[in-house]
Design a protein around this motif. Structure first.
Motif, PDB file in Angstrom:
ATOM      1  N   LEU A 481      22.967  27.551  72.029  1.00  0.00           N
ATOM      2  CA  LEU A 481      21.713  27.041  71.478  1.00  0.00           C
ATOM      3  C   LEU A 481      20.513  27.690  72.167  1.00  0.00           C
ATOM      4  CD1 LEU A 481      22.688  23.272  71.179  1.00  0.00           C
ATOM      5  CD2 LEU A 481      22.357  24.880  69.293  1.00  0.00           C
ATOM      6  N   THR A 482      20.626  27.894  73.471  1.00  0.00           N
ATOM      7  CA  THR A 482      19.557  28.581  74.212  1.00  0.00           C
ATOM      8  C   THR A 482      19.410  30.021  73.730  1.00  0.00           C
ATOM      9  OG1 THR A 482      19.897  27.201  76.169  1.00  0.00           O
ATOM     10  CG2 THR A 482      18.766  29.296  76.496  1.00  0.00           C
ATOM     11  N   ASP A 483      20.533  30.712  73.556  1.00  0.00           N
ATOM     12  CA  ASP A 483      20.497  32.112  73.116  1.00  0.00           C
ATOM     13  C   ASP A 483      19.921  32.258  71.715  1.00  0.00           C
ATOM     14  OD1 ASP A 483      21.662  32.771  75.528  1.00  0.00           O
ATOM     15  OD2 ASP A 483      23.699  32.936  74.720  1.00  0.00           O
ATOM     16  N   SER A 484      19.966  31.182  70.927  1.00  0.00           N
ATOM     17  CA  SER A 484      19.466  31.242  69.546  1.00  0.00           C
ATOM     18  C   SER A 484      18.002  30.881  69.435  1.00  0.00           C
ATOM     19  CB  SER A 484      20.277  30.279  68.664  1.00  0.00           C
ATOM     20  OG  SER A 484      19.905  28.924  68.927  1.00  0.00           O
ATOM     21  N   ASP A 485      17.363  30.568  70.536  1.00  0.00           N
ATOM     22  CA  ASP A 485      16.030  29.957  70.479  1.00  0.00           C
ATOM     23  C   ASP A 485      14.951  30.899  69.963  1.00  0.00           C
ATOM     24  OD1 ASP A 485      14.618  27.558  70.789  1.00  0.00           O
ATOM     25  OD2 ASP A 485      13.744  28.226  72.679  1.00  0.00           O
ATOM     26  N   ASN A 486      15.211  32.186  69.940  1.00  0.00           N
ATOM     27  CA  ASN A 486      14.215  33.127  69.420  1.00  0.00           C
ATOM     28  C   ASN A 486      14.378  33.366  67.921  1.00  0.00           C
ATOM     29  OD1 ASN A 486      16.672  34.470  69.782  1.00  0.00           O
ATOM     30  ND2 ASN A 486      15.671  36.473  70.007  1.00  0.00           N
ATOM     31  N   LEU A 487      15.349  32.681  67.297  1.00  0.00           N
ATOM     32  CA  LEU A 487      15.602  32.825  65.867  1.00  0.00           C
ATOM     33  C   LEU A 487      15.092  31.595  65.122  1.00  0.00           C
ATOM     34  CD1 LEU A 487      19.258  34.187  66.088  1.00  0.00           C
ATOM     35  CD2 LEU A 487      17.159  35.530  65.779  1.00  0.00           C
ATOM     36  N   LYS A 488      14.952  31.736  63.811  1.00  0.00           N
ATOM     37  CA  LYS A 488      14.459  30.637  62.990  1.00  0.00           C
ATOM     38  C   LYS A 488      15.337  30.445  61.754  1.00  0.00           C
ATOM     39  CE  LYS A 488      10.713  29.566  65.309  1.00  0.00           C
ATOM     40  NZ  LYS A 488      10.540  28.241  65.937  1.00  0.00           N
ATOM     41  N   GLY A 489      15.346  29.222  61.250  1.00  0.00           N
ATOM     42  CA  GLY A 489      15.940  28.933  59.956  1.00  0.00           C
ATOM     43  C   GLY A 489      17.373  29.379  59.803  1.00  0.00           C
ATOM     44  N   ASP A 490      17.653  30.034  58.663  1.00  0.00           N
ATOM     45  CA  ASP A 490      19.024  30.438  58.336  1.00  0.00           C
ATOM     46  C   ASP A 490      19.596  31.420  59.352  1.00  0.00           C
ATOM     47  OD1 ASP A 490      18.908  28.841  56.109  1.00  0.00           O
ATOM     48  OD2 ASP A 490      18.415  30.480  54.724  1.00  0.00           O
ATOM     49  N   ALA A 491      18.732  32.288  59.899  1.00  0.00           N
ATOM     50  CA  ALA A 491      19.218  33.265  60.884  1.00  0.00           C
ATOM     51  C   ALA A 491      19.736  32.545  62.122  1.00  0.00           C
ATOM     52  CB  ALA A 491      18.100  34.237  61.253  1.00  0.00           C
ATOM     53  N   ARG A 492      19.011  31.519  62.551  1.00  0.00           N
ATOM     54  CA  ARG A 492      19.471  30.755  63.720  1.00  0.00           C
ATOM     55  C   ARG A 492      20.740  29.985  63.396  1.00  0.00           C
ATOM     56  NH1 ARG A 492      17.922  25.397  66.240  1.00  0.00           N
ATOM     57  NH2 ARG A 492      18.440  25.633  68.440  1.00  0.00           N
ATOM     58  N   THR A 493      20.787  29.360  62.239  1.00  0.00           N
ATOM     59  CA  THR A 493      21.976  28.601  61.854  1.00  0.00           C
ATOM     60  C   THR A 493      23.214  29.499  61.853  1.00  0.00           C
ATOM     61  OG1 THR A 493      20.676  27.075  60.505  1.00  0.00           O
ATOM     62  CG2 THR A 493      23.021  27.223  60.030  1.00  0.00           C
ATOM     63  N   GLN A 494      23.082  30.689  61.280  1.00  0.00           N
ATOM     64  CA  GLN A 494      24.213  31.613  61.237  1.00  0.00           C
ATOM     65  C   GLN A 494      24.643  32.024  62.637  1.00  0.00           C
ATOM     66  OE1 GLN A 494      23.594  35.091  58.811  1.00  0.00           O
ATOM     67  NE2 GLN A 494      25.507  36.070  59.454  1.00  0.00           N
ATOM     68  N   PHE A 495      23.666  32.323  63.496  1.00  0.00           N
ATOM     69  CA  PHE A 495      23.981  32.719  64.873  1.00  0.00           C
ATOM     70  C   PHE A 495      24.732  31.610  65.599  1.00  0.00           C
ATOM     71  CE2 PHE A 495      23.090  32.862  69.389  1.00  0.00           C
ATOM     72  CZ  PHE A 495      23.220  34.208  69.719  1.00  0.00           C
ATOM     73  N   VAL A 496      24.234  30.375  65.476  1.00  0.00           N
ATOM     74  CA  VAL A 496      24.860  29.253  66.173  1.00  0.00           C
ATOM     75  C   VAL A 496      26.251  28.976  65.620  1.00  0.00           C
ATOM     76  CG1 VAL A 496      24.709  26.770  66.611  1.00  0.00           C
ATOM     77  CG2 VAL A 496      22.664  28.190  66.817  1.00  0.00           C
ATOM     78  N   MET A 497      26.394  28.962  64.318  1.00  0.00           N
ATOM     79  CA  MET A 497      27.703  28.689  63.712  1.00  0.00           C
ATOM     80  C   MET A 497      28.737  29.727  64.138  1.00  0.00           C
ATOM     81  SD  MET A 497      27.548  25.928  61.692  1.00  0.00           S
ATOM     82  CE  MET A 497      28.587  26.050  60.249  1.00  0.00           C
ATOM     83  N   GLU A 498      28.349  30.987  64.133  1.00  0.00           N
ATOM     84  CA  GLU A 498      29.269  32.052  64.560  1.00  0.00           C
ATOM     85  C   GLU A 498      29.622  31.896  66.034  1.00  0.00           C
ATOM     86  OE1 GLU A 498      27.318  35.687  63.545  1.00  0.00           O
ATOM     87  OE2 GLU A 498      27.803  35.532  61.399  1.00  0.00           O
ATOM     88  N   GLY A 499      28.632  31.526  66.829  1.00  0.00           N
ATOM     89  CA  GLY A 499      28.896  31.322  68.249  1.00  0.00           C
ATOM     90  C   GLY A 499      29.837  30.152  68.492  1.00  0.00           C
ATOM     91  N   PHE A 500      29.634  29.063  67.762  1.00  0.00           N
ATOM     92  CA  PHE A 500      30.507  27.892  67.919  1.00  0.00           C
ATOM     93  C   PHE A 500      31.928  28.198  67.450  1.00  0.00           C
ATOM     94  CE2 PHE A 500      27.018  24.345  67.742  1.00  0.00           C
ATOM     95  CZ  PHE A 500      26.479  24.852  68.912  1.00  0.00           C
ATOM     96  N   GLU A 501      32.046  28.952  66.349  1.00  0.00           N
ATOM     97  CA  GLU A 501      33.383  29.332  65.859  1.00  0.00           C
ATOM     98  C   GLU A 501      34.113  30.179  66.896  1.00  0.00           C
ATOM     99  OE1 GLU A 501      35.164  28.533  63.353  1.00  0.00           O
ATOM    100  OE2 GLU A 501      33.852  27.798  61.759  1.00  0.00           O
ATOM    101  N   ALA A 502      33.384  31.139  67.479  1.00  0.00           N
ATOM    102  CA  ALA A 502      33.998  31.995  68.496  1.00  0.00           C
ATOM    103  C   ALA A 502      34.385  31.176  69.721  1.00  0.00           C
ATOM    104  CB  ALA A 502      33.026  33.113  68.884  1.00  0.00           C
ATOM    105  N   LEU A 503      33.556  30.214  70.085  1.00  0.00           N
ATOM    106  CA  LEU A 503      33.861  29.346  71.220  1.00  0.00           C
ATOM    107  C   LEU A 503      35.127  28.542  70.946  1.00  0.00           C
ATOM    108  CD1 LEU A 503      33.240  27.907  73.892  1.00  0.00           C
ATOM    109  CD2 LEU A 503      31.629  26.440  72.634  1.00  0.00           C
ATOM    110  N   GLU A 504      35.234  27.989  69.751  1.00  0.00           N
ATOM    111  CA  GLU A 504      36.437  27.213  69.413  1.00  0.00           C
ATOM    112  C   GLU A 504      37.682  28.084  69.484  1.00  0.00           C
ATOM    113  OE1 GLU A 504      36.762  24.169  65.953  1.00  0.00           O
ATOM    114  OE2 GLU A 504      37.665  26.027  65.190  1.00  0.00           O
ATOM    115  N   GLN A 505      37.603  29.299  68.944  1.00  0.00           N
ATOM    116  CA  GLN A 505      38.754  30.190  68.963  1.00  0.00           C
ATOM    117  C   GLN A 505      39.142  30.586  70.378  1.00  0.00           C
ATOM    118  OE1 GLN A 505      40.704  31.012  66.330  1.00  0.00           O
ATOM    119  NE2 GLN A 505      39.398  29.493  65.286  1.00  0.00           N
ATOM    120  N   SER A 506      38.139  30.675  71.277  1.00  0.00           N
ATOM    121  CA  SER A 506      38.437  31.092  72.646  1.00  0.00           C
ATOM    122  C   SER A 506      39.283  30.073  73.383  1.00  0.00           C
ATOM    123  CB  SER A 506      37.134  31.354  73.405  1.00  0.00           C
ATOM    124  OG  SER A 506      36.452  30.136  73.680  1.00  0.00           O
ATOM    125  N   THR A 507      39.238  28.808  72.941  1.00  0.00           N
ATOM    126  CA  THR A 507      40.028  27.759  73.606  1.00  0.00           C
ATOM    127  C   THR A 507      41.501  27.803  73.179  1.00  0.00           C
ATOM    128  OG1 THR A 507      39.659  26.066  71.882  1.00  0.00           O
ATOM    129  CG2 THR A 507      37.991  26.278  73.619  1.00  0.00           C
TER     130      THR A 507
END
Length: 509
Positions: A481-507
């Motif tokens: 969420l911190t890394d996404s703070d310079n993004l807005k709207g859909d671009a931020r949502t996509q960045f966060v969702m991809e990051g969360f998906e990658a985090l889940e897969q890493s476990t």
């Protein structure tokens, strides 16, 4: 004189203090409250800091054909909508002879004092002074010499906001995530709940993410006497699980991410991130999450300001975000959200305690169902207390010097420290001046860390592995969420969702 207390750190418990059975005599003296954080009148440190921000002061439905008397930040005010539609928030006492404008008559432009007929516009300008025929010039001259105290105000989604600071330092209104909602199907439903205690203990409760485990757990209710949807967080059993909390200062100390991980079952982890923003804003993720299905980056469910009325009273006022996108279980009841009522946690409001309304009558509030009137409301509250009872029972102003905090109270003390650093200037980034600059830099629309997430993360093989894993996942969510703070709207949502998906897969590796 109250003693100033600095509770910025948890106490050292490595050396246990001497405990004396039946030793009430030795602890019977009550020290003063903490004036630096709790007192908000004009000229006080916290009062001056709070006046640098926009606050909701009442609901739009409170503005009718007569003025509304309100008290905010220890100031007596009247709010009204004149016949042209302009919103006025003026000092209650007429600058001429002190009569209250709550008895004034609303005009096409401004309000007329009942006592001598002087008319004041929403900006405080005197528009008219009564005069005998032939003395028009003298009346006009007098009108130009006086001005009623006034604050800039506007309406937004059923709430009236006012700025009570110096006019030349007016900040942008913070449009979190552009408009406080993130989906076209969601809408903001206003509400206002009076709290009969100091503002800070109400705000503390929002940073206390551990209390639902006890206070909102049906197993702790006396004889199953709970009311309506007060307990189990409207049926979400996952909320009864004690969270593993991580508290992380964000936005250069202008806010706090309260991130808690709860195990739903052996296959899913529920991570809820609450966002506390200085000085008195709380952004809450979905309150009714049952963890039954995967969910990533679910956003605002409650937007709430804790607004001081005076030092012993306050308001919880804000919006419930309603709609199928946020309320995936369809639990919310829009018809129950409004003035002195809310659709979740009956114990959030004072409706069960009519004797605590002070000068207000029970009839001033929405009707209480017949079965409630027939019961002993106080006993109901004793058997099934809610946030309201727990918060106001800490005294009208909680005494911090008497607290004995534990590890899970860290969020409360960390937010108090952020407030103290902002007020004292020990964190310049959180000062009113730098807050203004920051809001300007993000074009008045900062990003929030608020999110609810259900991840497919398998339980650790050992308790040690489970603890390490859930803490690592929680911290990484906040980092994404911190890394996404310079993004807005859909671009931020996509960045966060991809990051969360990658985090889940890493476990799963």
């Amino acid at each position: 004189m109250d003693t100033k207390v600095d509770n910025t750190k948890l106490p050292d418990t490595s050396k246990p203090k001497k405990l004396i059975p039946y030793g009430g005599y030795f602890t019977s003296k009550t020290p003063g409250h903490d004036p630096e954080l709790t007192e908000t009148g004009p000229g006080t440190p916290m009062g001056e800091y709070m006046r640098s921000f926009w606050h909701p002061v009442c609901m739009s439905i409170e503005l009718g054909d007569t003025p509304k008397f309100i008290k905010i930040l220890n100031e007596e005010l009247v709010a009204f909508r004149d016949k042209s539609g302009a919103i006025g928030v003026l000092h209650a006492h007429c600058v001429h002879r002190g009569a209250s404008l709550e008895y004034g008559a609303i005009q096409e432009h401004g309000i007329r004092c009942c006592y001598h007929g002087m008319v004041f516009d929403v900006d405080g300008t005197c528009l008219h002074v009564p005069y005998p025929k032939g003395e028009e010039k003298e009346a006009a001259k007098f009108a130009c010499s006086i001005q009623q105290g006034a604050y800039k105000a506007f309406e937004r989604n059923g709430l009236v906001f006012a700025y009570m600071g110096s006019p030349e330092k007016e900040p942008p209104f913070p449009e979190w995530e552009s408009n406080f909602t993130v989906h076209a199907s969601d809408k903001l439903v206003p509400y206002s709940n009076f709290q009969h205690c100091n503002w800070l203990q109400v705000q503390d409760n929002a940073a206390d993410n551990y209390h639902p485990t006890a206070l909102h757990n049906s197993s702790n209710v006396v004889g199953e006497n709970y009311q309506g949807t007060t307990f189990n967080e409207v049926g979400a059993a996952s909320m009864e699980v004690a969270p593993d909390m991580q508290f992380i200062p964000i936005h250069e100390g202008r806010g706090l991410a309260c991130a808690g991980a709860r195990r739903v079952d052996k296959d899913r982890l529920f991570i809820r991130v609450q966002h506390q923003a200085l000085p008195n804003l709380s952004l809450h993720a979905y309150t009714s999450e049952d963890g039954a299905a995967k969910k990533l980056f679910s956003r605002f469910h409650i937007v709430r300001w804790t607004v001081p009325v005076d030092d012993e009273n306050s308001k919880m006022i804000g919006w419930r975000v309603m709609g199928p996108n946020i309320d995936t279980r369809g639990i919310g009841d829009e018809g129950m959200v409004g003035y002195e009522t809310i659709d979740f946690l009956e114990g959030q409001v004072a409706m069960r305690r009519p004797e605590r309304f002070g000068k207000y009558k029970l009839e001033d509030f929405p009707p209480i169902p017949t079965n409630h009137r027939e019961r002993d409301c106080y006993k109901d509250a004793q058997q099934a207390p809610g946030d309201y009872e727990a918060i106001i029972s800490q005294r009208p102003i909680a005494v911090h010097a008497l607290e004995n905090p534990t590890k899970f109270d860290a969020g409360v003390f960390m937010f108090r420290k952020l407030l103290r650093d902002a007020v004292r200037g020990t964190n310049p980034k959180a000062s009113a001046e730098h807050f203004y600059d920051w809001l300007q830099s993000v074009k008045g629309a900062p990003n929030s860390y608020c999110s609810g997430n259900v991840m497919e993360v398998a339980e650790g093989a050992t308790i040690e592995e489970e603890i390490a894993q859930r803490r690592q996942v929680t911290r990484k969510i906040v980092q994404i969420l911190t890394d996404s703070d310079n993004l807005k709207g859909d671009a931020r949502t996509q960045f966060v969702m991809e990051g969360f998906e990658a985090l889940e897969q890493s476990t799963k590796k």
